[in-house]
Design a protein around this motif. Structure first.
Motif, PDB file in Angstrom:
ATOM      1  N   GLY A 238      37.657  48.530  24.483  1.00 18.59           N
ATOM      2  CA  GLY A 238      36.398  48.230  24.366  1.00 18.59           C
ATOM      3  C   GLY A 238      35.050  47.551  25.495  1.00 18.59           C
ATOM      4  O   GLY A 238      33.957  47.087  25.295  1.00 18.59           O
ATOM      5  N   TRP A 239      35.527  48.328  26.663  1.00 24.94           N
ATOM      6  CA  TRP A 239      34.603  48.355  27.678  1.00 24.94           C
ATOM      7  C   TRP A 239      33.060  48.952  27.540  1.00 24.94           C
ATOM      8  O   TRP A 239      32.615  48.997  28.209  1.00 24.94           O
ATOM      9  CB  TRP A 239      35.297  48.782  28.801  1.00 24.94           C
ATOM     10  N   GLY A 240      33.229  49.823  26.670  1.00 22.52           N
ATOM     11  CA  GLY A 240      32.346  50.584  26.344  1.00 22.52           C
ATOM     12  C   GLY A 240      32.283  52.547  27.106  1.00 22.52           C
ATOM     13  O   GLY A 240      31.352  52.947  27.107  1.00 22.52           O
ATOM     14  N   SER A 241      33.987  51.937  28.354  1.00 13.63           N
ATOM     15  CA  SER A 241      33.358  53.525  28.835  1.00 13.63           C
ATOM     16  C   SER A 241      35.194  53.878  28.971  1.00 13.63           C
ATOM     17  O   SER A 241      35.613  52.656  29.585  1.00 13.63           O
ATOM     18  CB  SER A 241      32.453  53.029  30.198  1.00 13.63           C
ATOM     19  N   GLN A 242      35.320  55.095  29.108  1.00 10.17           N
ATOM     20  CA  GLN A 242      36.893  55.645  29.256  1.00 10.17           C
ATOM     21  C   GLN A 242      37.085  55.186  31.260  1.00 10.17           C
ATOM     22  O   GLN A 242      38.220  54.931  31.027  1.00 10.17           O
ATOM     23  CB  GLN A 242      37.051  56.911  28.753  1.00 10.17           C
ATOM     24  N   GLY A 243      35.860  55.529  31.401  1.00 11.53           N
ATOM     25  CA  GLY A 243      36.261  55.418  33.459  1.00 11.53           C
ATOM     26  C   GLY A 243      36.216  54.416  33.277  1.00 11.53           C
ATOM     27  O   GLY A 243      37.052  54.026  34.328  1.00 11.53           O
ATOM     28  N   LEU A 244      35.644  53.252  32.670  1.00 13.49           N
ATOM     29  CA  LEU A 244      35.733  52.356  33.425  1.00 13.49           C
ATOM     30  C   LEU A 244      36.561  51.060  33.517  1.00 13.49           C
ATOM     31  O   LEU A 244      37.264  50.383  33.281  1.00 13.49           O
ATOM     32  CB  LEU A 244      34.174  51.022  32.367  1.00 13.49           C
ATOM     33  N   SER A 245      37.441  51.499  32.077  1.00 15.26           N
ATOM     34  CA  SER A 245      38.839  50.942  31.094  1.00 15.26           C
ATOM     35  C   SER A 245      39.552  51.872  32.752  1.00 15.26           C
ATOM     36  O   SER A 245      40.436  51.234  32.807  1.00 15.26           O
ATOM     37  CB  SER A 245      38.715  51.494  29.902  1.00 15.26           C
ATOM     38  N   CYS A 246      39.555  52.828  32.731  1.00  8.47           N
ATOM     39  CA  CYS A 246      40.286  53.665  33.819  1.00  8.47           C
ATOM     40  C   CYS A 246      41.229  52.563  35.108  1.00  8.47           C
ATOM     41  O   CYS A 246      41.833  52.412  34.942  1.00  8.47           O
ATOM     42  CB  CYS A 246      40.973  54.638  34.105  1.00  8.47           C
ATOM     43  N   LEU A 247      39.499  52.357  35.488  1.00  8.88           N
ATOM     44  CA  LEU A 247      39.544  51.624  36.593  1.00  8.88           C
ATOM     45  C   LEU A 247      39.679  50.279  36.763  1.00  8.88           C
ATOM     46  O   LEU A 247      40.335  49.615  37.356  1.00  8.88           O
ATOM     47  CB  LEU A 247      38.094  51.099  37.198  1.00  8.88           C
ATOM     48  N   VAL A 248      39.686  49.429  35.206  1.00  6.50           N
ATOM     49  CA  VAL A 248      39.911  48.126  35.025  1.00  6.50           C
ATOM     50  C   VAL A 248      41.411  48.398  35.090  1.00  6.50           C
ATOM     51  O   VAL A 248      42.127  47.581  35.711  1.00  6.50           O
ATOM     52  CB  VAL A 248      40.109  47.590  33.481  1.00  6.50           C
ATOM     53  N   GLY A 249      42.048  49.717  34.263  1.00  2.00           N
ATOM     54  CA  GLY A 249      44.003  49.764  34.686  1.00  2.00           C
ATOM     55  C   GLY A 249      44.642  49.970  35.509  1.00  2.00           C
ATOM     56  O   GLY A 249      45.265  50.163  35.722  1.00  2.00           O
ATOM     57  N   ALA A 417      44.998  41.239  44.899  1.00  2.00           N
ATOM     58  CA  ALA A 417      43.577  41.122  45.461  1.00  2.00           C
ATOM     59  C   ALA A 417      43.555  40.162  47.396  1.00  2.00           C
ATOM     60  O   ALA A 417      42.498  40.917  47.532  1.00  2.00           O
ATOM     61  CB  ALA A 417      42.798  39.908  44.668  1.00  2.00           C
ATOM     62  N   ALA A 418      44.292  39.119  47.881  1.00  2.22           N
ATOM     63  CA  ALA A 418      44.604  38.918  48.731  1.00  2.22           C
ATOM     64  C   ALA A 418      45.033  39.550  50.174  1.00  2.22           C
ATOM     65  O   ALA A 418      44.875  39.939  50.827  1.00  2.22           O
ATOM     66  CB  ALA A 418      45.571  37.665  48.334  1.00  2.22           C
ATOM     67  N   LEU A 419      46.229  41.019  49.370  1.00  4.99           N
ATOM     68  CA  LEU A 419      46.564  41.858  50.385  1.00  4.99           C
ATOM     69  C   LEU A 419      45.744  42.790  50.811  1.00  4.99           C
ATOM     70  O   LEU A 419      45.265  42.859  51.745  1.00  4.99           O
ATOM     71  CB  LEU A 419      47.876  41.988  49.763  1.00  4.99           C
ATOM     72  N   ILE A 420      45.082  43.143  49.197  1.00  4.04           N
ATOM     73  CA  ILE A 420      44.427  44.133  49.600  1.00  4.04           C
ATOM     74  C   ILE A 420      42.619  43.480  50.175  1.00  4.04           C
ATOM     75  O   ILE A 420      41.935  44.295  51.440  1.00  4.04           O
ATOM     76  CB  ILE A 420      43.474  44.367  48.611  1.00  4.04           C
ATOM     77  N   PHE A 421      42.126  42.028  50.008  1.00  5.13           N
ATOM     78  CA  PHE A 421      41.770  41.577  50.749  1.00  5.13           C
ATOM     79  C   PHE A 421      41.802  41.723  52.797  1.00  5.13           C
ATOM     80  O   PHE A 421      40.974  42.273  53.497  1.00  5.13           O
ATOM     81  CB  PHE A 421      40.707  39.940  51.030  1.00  5.13           C
ATOM     82  N   SER A 422      42.926  41.401  52.785  1.00  7.00           N
ATOM     83  CA  SER A 422      43.874  41.323  54.391  1.00  7.00           C
ATOM     84  C   SER A 422      43.410  42.928  54.692  1.00  7.00           C
ATOM     85  O   SER A 422      43.100  43.436  56.620  1.00  7.00           O
ATOM     86  CB  SER A 422      45.120  40.740  54.089  1.00  7.00           C
ATOM     87  N   VAL A 464      37.040  49.081  45.675  1.00  6.86           N
ATOM     88  CA  VAL A 464      36.743  49.009  44.301  1.00  6.86           C
ATOM     89  C   VAL A 464      38.157  48.875  44.199  1.00  6.86           C
ATOM     90  O   VAL A 464      38.076  48.198  42.628  1.00  6.86           O
ATOM     91  CB  VAL A 464      37.006  51.129  44.139  1.00  6.86           C
ATOM     92  N   GLY A 465      39.852  48.565  44.841  1.00  6.17           N
ATOM     93  CA  GLY A 465      40.805  47.981  44.252  1.00  6.17           C
ATOM     94  C   GLY A 465      40.501  46.394  44.237  1.00  6.17           C
ATOM     95  O   GLY A 465      40.858  46.035  43.438  1.00  6.17           O
ATOM     96  N   PHE A 466      39.574  45.996  44.581  1.00  6.96           N
ATOM     97  CA  PHE A 466      39.817  44.401  45.156  1.00  6.96           C
ATOM     98  C   PHE A 466      39.046  43.836  43.972  1.00  6.96           C
ATOM     99  O   PHE A 466      38.635  43.212  43.552  1.00  6.96           O
ATOM    100  CB  PHE A 466      38.351  43.926  46.653  1.00  6.96           C
ATOM    101  N   VAL A 467      37.965  44.649  43.624  1.00  6.68           N
ATOM    102  CA  VAL A 467      36.484  44.548  42.346  1.00  6.68           C
ATOM    103  C   VAL A 467      37.350  44.184  41.191  1.00  6.68           C
ATOM    104  O   VAL A 467      37.327  43.041  40.476  1.00  6.68           O
ATOM    105  CB  VAL A 467      35.162  45.691  42.453  1.00  6.68           C
TER     106      VAL A 467
END
Length: 522
Positions: A238-249, A417-422, A464-467
């Motif tokens: 339901g994101w409206g974009s397959q690319g966005l969906s893959c990034l969420v995954g 998220a915390a490890l990626i930030f570090s 990208v991973g952090f977002v």
């Protein structure tokens, strides 16, 4: 009785404390600890194979590909999770190479916050390293109950497979099982700490052997979907974009490779750390990546009906896939039990890394009551109090699962998220030194002229991973029950960072000893 009564003068530092040589290290370990202003308190009982096993078992890439794939399949489908896993592995190698080089420069249990303290611009060394230290501890400790809930979920899935009518689906039952695994894994770290390197070597063999056992079972016995469905079909909830969906995954493949700094936090227990640690980190992630990609592709071939798999009662579709392949409850439970054993030791290594990170940060007075947390009983040679702190916090986090699975998932999901930030801050600091033309520390494992480009690729991936680490499982715009789907991790992460910075301003900066202040310029 004084250390000099048992050790030669070469084994005792200038302050009367045992050196790395006396604790099983090398003269190089002595020089590096002396340069960083640290006393050798832990036994250096890890060697190259043991630390390769430690990093490999902690990452558990192929096991993670089987156990933690639901989020990636839901957002992206089979094609999405396959190609995202390949991409994450390649970028993770850039991340790992960057961190391996820093680990060779300063092999300390402090890891990222120590590196930030040495590499950041002078005016930001204290506050930035302090916030990174809190984020590292947050990331590692929140990862402990995340591993524990996976263990409990696998056991639940096997119980319900054998006895579908079993009354074992309530949150309180899973939470009590989670508590049991937390007690067992922390207990292993306390009472069998001396056997941890041997255990890692044995489990490394099981890690490789079981990979082929699962691979051949799924290749030979399972039904397979066409290759076109595996590699070219994607799913958008339901994101409206397959690319966005893959990034969420991306959460799923990142979870399979997260924690490349684990070896760094054990560096004060590794012989000849500045040389052996970078090589071990690289070899472990290269091998894990190959196995993880092979396994996720194999697993996706075994999914003949994706929607039915996602609609199952459990979030561990691997149990249903194995049962469909073998047609046997006993065979499924045997293979499932192997996964439980491997994940159990992955949790053991996660606790070991989390406790060393907590101990190192308290050694630099980063927490309230740091003097108690950092205490190492002389006869134990392990950070016992730090282990107990990790256990206590994990039990508190796990107790949230009694009332709300959503809240618990939000807390444990901030581990990524915390490890990626570090990672972003530590790699960003060394990249800034290179951009300014400033010299970096001498190291025995170097990226040479490729250091800058590799740092850039790692940072691009990390941003990208952090977002997307804060995205919910599915869009909930206009949904009156949006709070059920909302990923509360961003609120928790921001709150912890604000708490750390506030404590620093109100008094923590007077107590915190930034590692760079102890470094000896040689």
């Amino acid at each position: 009785m004084k250390p000099e009564d048992h050790f030669s003068i070469d084994e005792v530092g200038h302050e009367g404390k045992l050196t790395a040589t006396a604790k099983g290290g090398t003269p190089n370990d002595d020089r590096e600890m002396h340069r960083m202003g640290k006393a050798q308190e832990l036994r250096r009982n890890f060697k190259f194979l043991g630390i390769v096993g430690f990093v490999s078992i902690l990452q558990s890439s192929w096991e993670g590909a089987l156990q933690s794939n639901y989020f990636g399949l839901y957002n992206g489908g089979r094609g999405g999770i396959v190609w995202c896993t390949v991409a994450v592995w390649l970028f993770m190698l850039c991340l790992l190479a960057s961190m391996a080089e820093m680990a060779s420069m300063a092999p300390t249990a402090g890891g990222q916050y120590h590196w930030v303290s040495e590499f950041a611009p002078r005016r930001y060394q204290g506050p930035l390293s302090y916030v990174v230290g809190w984020c590292c501890c947050l990331g590692w400790i929140s990862g402990i109950p995340a591993c524990g809930i996976q263990l409990a979920g696998l056991v639940q899935a096997m119980i319900l497979l054998v006895n579908p009518d079993a009354q074992f689906a309530e949150l309180w039952q899973i939470t009590l099982l989670l508590f049991l695994f937390l007690l067992l894994t922390v207990g292993f770290n306390i009472f069998f700490a001396g056997s941890l390197p041997l255990a890692e070597g044995i489990v490394l063999f099981l890690h490789v052997f079981a990979f082929f056992a699962f691979l051949l079972t799924l290749w030979i016995m399972a039904d397979h979907a066409p290759a076109s469905e595996v590699f070219t079909t994607f799913r958008d909830p339901g994101w409206g974009s397959q690319g966005l969906s893959c990034l969420v995954g991306l959460t799923s493949p990142i979870w399979c490779f997260i924690g490349p700094d684990a070896g760094a936090h054990m560096s004060e227990e590794l012989k000849d750390a500045s040389r052996q640690l970078p090589k071990a980190m690289m070899w472990a992630t290269i091998a894990n990546g190959v196995m993880g990609i092979a396994m996720i592709i194999t697993f996706c071939f075994c999914i003949t009906d994706l929607e039915a798999t996602l609609g199952a009662d459990t979030n561990f579709p691997i149990i249903n896939i194995i049962h469909s392949a073998t047609g046997s409850n006993a065979g499924t439970c045997v293979l499932g039990s192997v996964l439980v054993i491997l994940l159990f030791f992955s949790t053991v290594t996660t606790i070991a890394s989390a406790s060393r990170q907590t101990w190192a940060f308290s050694r630099d007075q980063g927490f309230p009551f740091s003097d108690r947390i950092r205490y190492v009983p002389p006869n134990w040679e392990i950070p016992l109090n730090a282990l107990l702190v990790c256990l206590g916090v994990s039990l508190i986090l796990g107790a949230i699962n009694f009332g709300s699975e959503v809240a618990f998932n939000a807390i444990t999901s901030i581990s990524n998220a915390a490890l990626i930030f570090s990672y972003i801050i530590s790699i960003g600091c060394v990249r800034l030194k290179r951009l300014r033309g400033e010299p970096v520390l001498p190291r025995r494992w170097s990226l040479g002229k490729w250091g800058g480009p590799i740092n850039d690729l790692a940072l691009a991936f990390l941003f990208v991973g952090f977002v997307f680490a804060f995205f919910p499982q599915e869009p909930s715009v206009g949904d009156p029950e949006w709070a059920v789907h909302f990923n509360w991790a961003i609120i928790i992460f921001a709150g912890i960072c604000l708490l750390a910075f506030t404590y620093y301003l109100l008094g923590g900066r007077k107590r915190y000893v930034a590692p760079v202040s102890l470094v000896k310029q040689e």
